[in-house]
Design a protein around this motif. Structure first.
Motif, PDB file in Angstrom:
ATOM      1  N   ILE A   1       0.849  -1.205   0.000  1.00 46.08           N
ATOM      2  CA  ILE A   1       0.000   0.000   0.000  1.00 46.08           C
ATOM      3  C   ILE A   1       0.885   1.256   0.000  1.00 46.08           C
ATOM      4  O   ILE A   1       0.585   2.247  -0.656  1.00 46.08           O
ATOM      5  CB  ILE A   1      -1.039  -0.014   1.164  1.00 46.08           C
ATOM      6  N   ASN A   2       2.013   1.188   0.708  1.00 45.70           N
ATOM      7  CA  ASN A   2       2.927   2.338   0.712  1.00 45.70           C
ATOM      8  C   ASN A   2       3.515   2.569  -0.669  1.00 45.70           C
ATOM      9  O   ASN A   2       3.669   3.704  -1.112  1.00 45.70           O
ATOM     10  CB  ASN A   2       4.053   2.141   1.738  1.00 45.70           C
ATOM     11  N   GLU A   3       3.818   1.473  -1.375  1.00 46.38           N
ATOM     12  CA  GLU A   3       4.336   1.559  -2.738  1.00 46.38           C
ATOM     13  C   GLU A   3       3.304   2.238  -3.640  1.00 46.38           C
ATOM     14  O   GLU A   3       3.624   3.119  -4.427  1.00 46.38           O
ATOM     15  CB  GLU A   3       4.564   0.125  -3.236  1.00 46.38           C
ATOM     16  N   ILE A   4       2.033   1.797  -3.507  1.00 47.03           N
ATOM     17  CA  ILE A   4       0.959   2.372  -4.340  1.00 47.03           C
ATOM     18  C   ILE A   4       0.797   3.858  -4.015  1.00 47.03           C
ATOM     19  O   ILE A   4       0.636   4.691  -4.901  1.00 47.03           O
ATOM     20  CB  ILE A   4      -0.371   1.588  -4.151  1.00 47.03           C
ATOM     21  N   ARG A   5       0.886   4.198  -2.702  1.00 50.88           N
ATOM     22  CA  ARG A   5       0.781   5.617  -2.313  1.00 50.88           C
ATOM     23  C   ARG A   5       1.892   6.430  -2.967  1.00 50.88           C
ATOM     24  O   ARG A   5       1.656   7.498  -3.528  1.00 50.88           O
ATOM     25  CB  ARG A   5       0.900   5.751  -0.784  1.00 50.88           C
ATOM     26  N   GLN A   6       3.125   5.902  -2.895  1.00 51.64           N
ATOM     27  CA  GLN A   6       4.271   6.636  -3.449  1.00 51.64           C
ATOM     28  C   GLN A   6       4.163   6.773  -4.953  1.00 51.64           C
ATOM     29  O   GLN A   6       4.384   7.835  -5.509  1.00 51.64           O
ATOM     30  CB  GLN A   6       5.576   5.903  -3.116  1.00 51.64           C
ATOM     31  N   MET A   7       3.822   5.669  -5.637  1.00 51.87           N
ATOM     32  CA  MET A   7       3.782   5.695  -7.097  1.00 51.87           C
ATOM     33  C   MET A   7       2.653   6.566  -7.625  1.00 51.87           C
ATOM     34  O   MET A   7       2.796   7.204  -8.657  1.00 51.87           O
ATOM     35  CB  MET A   7       3.639   4.273  -7.646  1.00 51.87           C
ATOM     36  N   SER A   8       1.533   6.580  -6.911  1.00 49.89           N
ATOM     37  CA  SER A   8       0.379   7.316  -7.439  1.00 49.89           C
ATOM     38  C   SER A   8       0.326   8.751  -6.933  1.00 49.89           C
ATOM     39  O   SER A   8      -0.265   9.616  -7.570  1.00 49.89           O
ATOM     40  CB  SER A   8      -0.914   6.602  -7.038  1.00 49.89           C
ATOM     41  N   GLY A   9       0.962   9.005  -5.784  1.00 49.01           N
ATOM     42  CA  GLY A   9       0.883  10.352  -5.208  1.00 49.01           C
ATOM     43  C   GLY A   9      -0.458  10.623  -4.541  1.00 49.01           C
ATOM     44  O   GLY A   9      -0.745  11.737  -4.119  1.00 49.01           O
ATOM     45  N   ALA A  10      -1.323   9.595  -4.455  1.00 47.81           N
ATOM     46  CA  ALA A  10      -2.649   9.784  -3.850  1.00 47.81           C
ATOM     47  C   ALA A  10      -2.612   9.402  -2.377  1.00 47.81           C
ATOM     48  O   ALA A  10      -1.759   8.640  -1.951  1.00 47.81           O
ATOM     49  CB  ALA A  10      -3.671   8.910  -4.568  1.00 47.81           C
ATOM     50  N   GLN A  11      -3.561   9.975  -1.623  1.00 48.32           N
ATOM     51  CA  GLN A  11      -3.725   9.543  -0.227  1.00 48.32           C
ATOM     52  C   GLN A  11      -4.688   8.360  -0.258  1.00 48.32           C
ATOM     53  O   GLN A  11      -5.723   8.424  -0.912  1.00 48.32           O
ATOM     54  CB  GLN A  11      -4.335  10.665   0.608  1.00 48.32           C
ATOM     55  N   ILE A  12      -4.335   7.275   0.434  1.00 45.90           N
ATOM     56  CA  ILE A  12      -5.204   6.097   0.412  1.00 45.90           C
ATOM     57  C   ILE A  12      -5.478   5.664   1.845  1.00 45.90           C
ATOM     58  O   ILE A  12      -4.547   5.421   2.602  1.00 45.90           O
ATOM     59  CB  ILE A  12      -4.545   4.931  -0.376  1.00 45.90           C
ATOM     60  N   LYS A  13      -6.768   5.633   2.195  1.00 46.70           N
ATOM     61  CA  LYS A  13      -7.142   5.200   3.553  1.00 46.70           C
ATOM     62  C   LYS A  13      -7.958   3.918   3.434  1.00 46.70           C
ATOM     63  O   LYS A  13      -8.864   3.821   2.617  1.00 46.70           O
ATOM     64  CB  LYS A  13      -7.993   6.287   4.239  1.00 46.70           C
ATOM     65  N   ILE A  14      -7.605   2.941   4.262  1.00 49.26           N
ATOM     66  CA  ILE A  14      -8.363   1.683   4.277  1.00 49.26           C
ATOM     67  C   ILE A  14      -9.139   1.622   5.585  1.00 49.26           C
ATOM     68  O   ILE A  14      -8.548   1.703   6.663  1.00 49.26           O
ATOM     69  CB  ILE A  14      -7.416   0.467   4.140  1.00 49.26           C
ATOM     70  N   ALA A  15     -10.452   1.502   5.472  1.00 48.24           N
ATOM     71  CA  ALA A  15     -11.299   1.491   6.677  1.00 48.24           C
ATOM     72  C   ALA A  15     -11.074   0.202   7.456  1.00 48.24           C
ATOM     73  O   ALA A  15     -10.705  -0.828   6.882  1.00 48.24           O
ATOM     74  CB  ALA A  15     -12.759   1.604   6.271  1.00 48.24           C
TER      75      ALA A  15
ATOM     76  N   GLN B   1      -6.011   3.654  -8.598  1.00 46.78           N
ATOM     77  CA  GLN B   1      -6.999   2.623  -8.947  1.00 46.78           C
ATOM     78  C   GLN B   1      -6.370   1.561  -9.836  1.00 46.78           C
ATOM     79  O   GLN B   1      -6.559   0.367  -9.646  1.00 46.78           O
ATOM     80  CB  GLN B   1      -8.156   3.260  -9.732  1.00 46.78           C
ATOM     81  N   TYR B   2      -5.590   2.037 -10.806  1.00 49.99           N
ATOM     82  CA  TYR B   2      -4.955   1.120 -11.753  1.00 49.99           C
ATOM     83  C   TYR B   2      -4.018   0.159 -11.010  1.00 49.99           C
ATOM     84  O   TYR B   2      -4.029  -1.038 -11.235  1.00 49.99           O
ATOM     85  CB  TYR B   2      -4.166   1.909 -12.810  1.00 49.99           C
ATOM     86  N   LEU B   3      -3.217   0.723 -10.078  1.00 50.77           N
ATOM     87  CA  LEU B   3      -2.248  -0.097  -9.339  1.00 50.77           C
ATOM     88  C   LEU B   3      -2.949  -1.087  -8.414  1.00 50.77           C
ATOM     89  O   LEU B   3      -2.521  -2.227  -8.269  1.00 50.77           O
ATOM     90  CB  LEU B   3      -1.294   0.805  -8.543  1.00 50.77           C
ATOM     91  N   ILE B   4      -4.058  -0.645  -7.796  1.00 45.47           N
ATOM     92  CA  ILE B   4      -4.828  -1.535  -6.914  1.00 45.47           C
ATOM     93  C   ILE B   4      -5.410  -2.683  -7.745  1.00 45.47           C
ATOM     94  O   ILE B   4      -5.311  -3.847  -7.381  1.00 45.47           O
ATOM     95  CB  ILE B   4      -5.928  -0.759  -6.149  1.00 45.47           C
ATOM     96  N   ASN B   5      -5.989  -2.326  -8.913  1.00 47.20           N
ATOM     97  CA  ASN B   5      -6.556  -3.365  -9.779  1.00 47.20           C
ATOM     98  C   ASN B   5      -5.487  -4.343 -10.246  1.00 47.20           C
ATOM     99  O   ASN B   5      -5.722  -5.534 -10.332  1.00 47.20           O
ATOM    100  CB  ASN B   5      -7.235  -2.731 -11.008  1.00 47.20           C
ATOM    101  N   ALA B   6      -4.299  -3.792 -10.548  1.00 48.36           N
ATOM    102  CA  ALA B   6      -3.209  -4.654 -11.012  1.00 48.36           C
ATOM    103  C   ALA B   6      -2.825  -5.644  -9.920  1.00 48.36           C
ATOM    104  O   ALA B   6      -2.571  -6.822 -10.189  1.00 48.36           O
ATOM    105  CB  ALA B   6      -2.003  -3.804 -11.410  1.00 48.36           C
ATOM    106  N   ARG B   7      -2.795  -5.170  -8.657  1.00 46.35           N
ATOM    107  CA  ARG B   7      -2.479  -6.071  -7.531  1.00 46.35           C
ATOM    108  C   ARG B   7      -3.545  -7.167  -7.428  1.00 46.35           C
ATOM    109  O   ARG B   7      -3.233  -8.328  -7.263  1.00 46.35           O
ATOM    110  CB  ARG B   7      -2.462  -5.296  -6.190  1.00 46.35           C
TER     111      ARG B   7
END
Length: 348
Positions: A293-307, A331-337
């Protein structure tokens, strides 16, 4: 890669040995204008190839009849000893460190090298006086292990001879996936649909899949007008002036990149997007101790919160905040995972 050739002297075996070296060691083997390696090739009769690339580690492949391989090894070991002696004349160290070489050996041959209960490796250590260690883990993305040999040049040569005998007696089983060193990782930043690596004060376009990921994400955002294909090197507008993005001053990229300085007036307004993920798949997005998740945050530059998981619910809510480009990329990176998890491809 072993083939038997009948020569006048009876059976002459051709063998390939791979060595793993640091850039500095490779430089020493190559020598000024390639003179050292040329001399080693000529005098030993072995083929010596050095892997390409600006990697911290390189693979040196030595191929030839066994006696040619031993000559090449002897020349490398003595060259390294000479380097140690030279470096000691400029230092205060009193004890001379041993020469160390790292072989790369197919994992399927390591068992024979170690022997039952470690008997073979113990025998090699005792008869040659060299230290030999077989790595417990395979090298990344390969089925090879590193075998580290250290000692005097003579001990190393004797040790290599014994290892060659073992490798000839027990050929590798099945296919071997060779270890390929990775290039040195440099920071990557995104701007205007292009990924850049930072080199000094300049940002150079990054030819990696990250760019492709980013371009895929950008196709869903208003950055590229429809029907217009993105050129290989897009022309970016910096401070009102168009300039090719082949090389851009770092400052220009940073001011354009929403990933590095969120909240700049230049970046589109932040928005929020929500996703719902089944509980049993959330682990592959979070990764070990949050690495993915940290990788996805860094690569996308988005803030991501998981409830947090709610009782009785089989799903978890993910909230993504950022510019449209950041959100699409996340979204793309999450879908890829998720796809890689579902199709069993493992880590992307």
């Amino acid at each position: 890669e072993m083939e038997s050739k009948v020569s006048e002297g009876g059976l002459n075996i051709t063998l390939t040995i791979r060595l793993l070296m640091h850039g500095k060691e490779v430089g020493s083997i190559i020598g000024k204008k390639g003179e050292t390696v040329k001399k080693m090739r000529e005098e030993s009769g072995a083929r010596i190839n050095i892997s390409e690339g600006n990697c911290p580690e390189r693979i040196v492949t030595i191929t030839g009849p066994t006696d040619a391989i031993f000559k090449a090894f002897a020349m490398i070991a003595y060259k390294f000893e000479e380097d140690i002696t030279n470096s000691m004349s400029n230092s205060t160290a009193t004890s001379k460190p041993p020469v160390t070489l790292r072989l790369v050996v197919p994992a399927s041959q390591c068992g024979s090298l170690i022997g039952k209960g470690g008997s073979k490796i113990k025998e090699i250590r005792e008869s040659t006086g060299a230290q030999v260690q077989v790595a417990g883990d395979m090298l990344p993305n390969s089925t090879e292990r590193a075998v580290t040999i250290s000692g005097t040049p003579d001990a190393i040569i004797q040790c290599v001879k014994q290892i060659c005998v073992v490798m000839l007696e027990s050929p590798p089983k099945g296919a071997t996936i060779p270890y390929r060193p990775k290039p040195a990782s440099t920071p990557v930043i995104f701007a205007g649909g292009q990924a850049y690596t930072i080199q000094g004060q300049y940002a150079i376009p990054h030819p990696d899949q990250l760019t492709k990921l980013h371009q895929l994400a950008m196709q869903q955002t208003p950055f590229t007008p429809l029907g217009q294909t993105t050129p290989a090197f897009p022309v970016l507008t910096v401070a009102g002036k168009q300039r090719s993005s082949i090389m851009l001053p770092l400052q220009a990229i940073i001011t354009m990149s929403p990933c590095i300085r969120p909240g700049l007036d230049a970046s589109p307004p932040a928005s929020t997007h929500e996703l719902t993920i089944p509980n049993d798949l959330i682990g592959c997005i979070i990764g070990r101790q949050g690495t993915k998740i940290n990788e996805i945050r860094q690569m996308s530059g988005a803030q991501i919160k998981i409830a947090n998981a709610t009782e009785g619910s089989s799903e978890r809510q993910i909230t993504i905040t950022g510019t449209p480009a950041n959100i699409s990329l996340a979204q793309y990176l999450i879908n890829a995972r998720l796809t890689s998890e579902v199709t069993g491809m493992g880590a992307l």
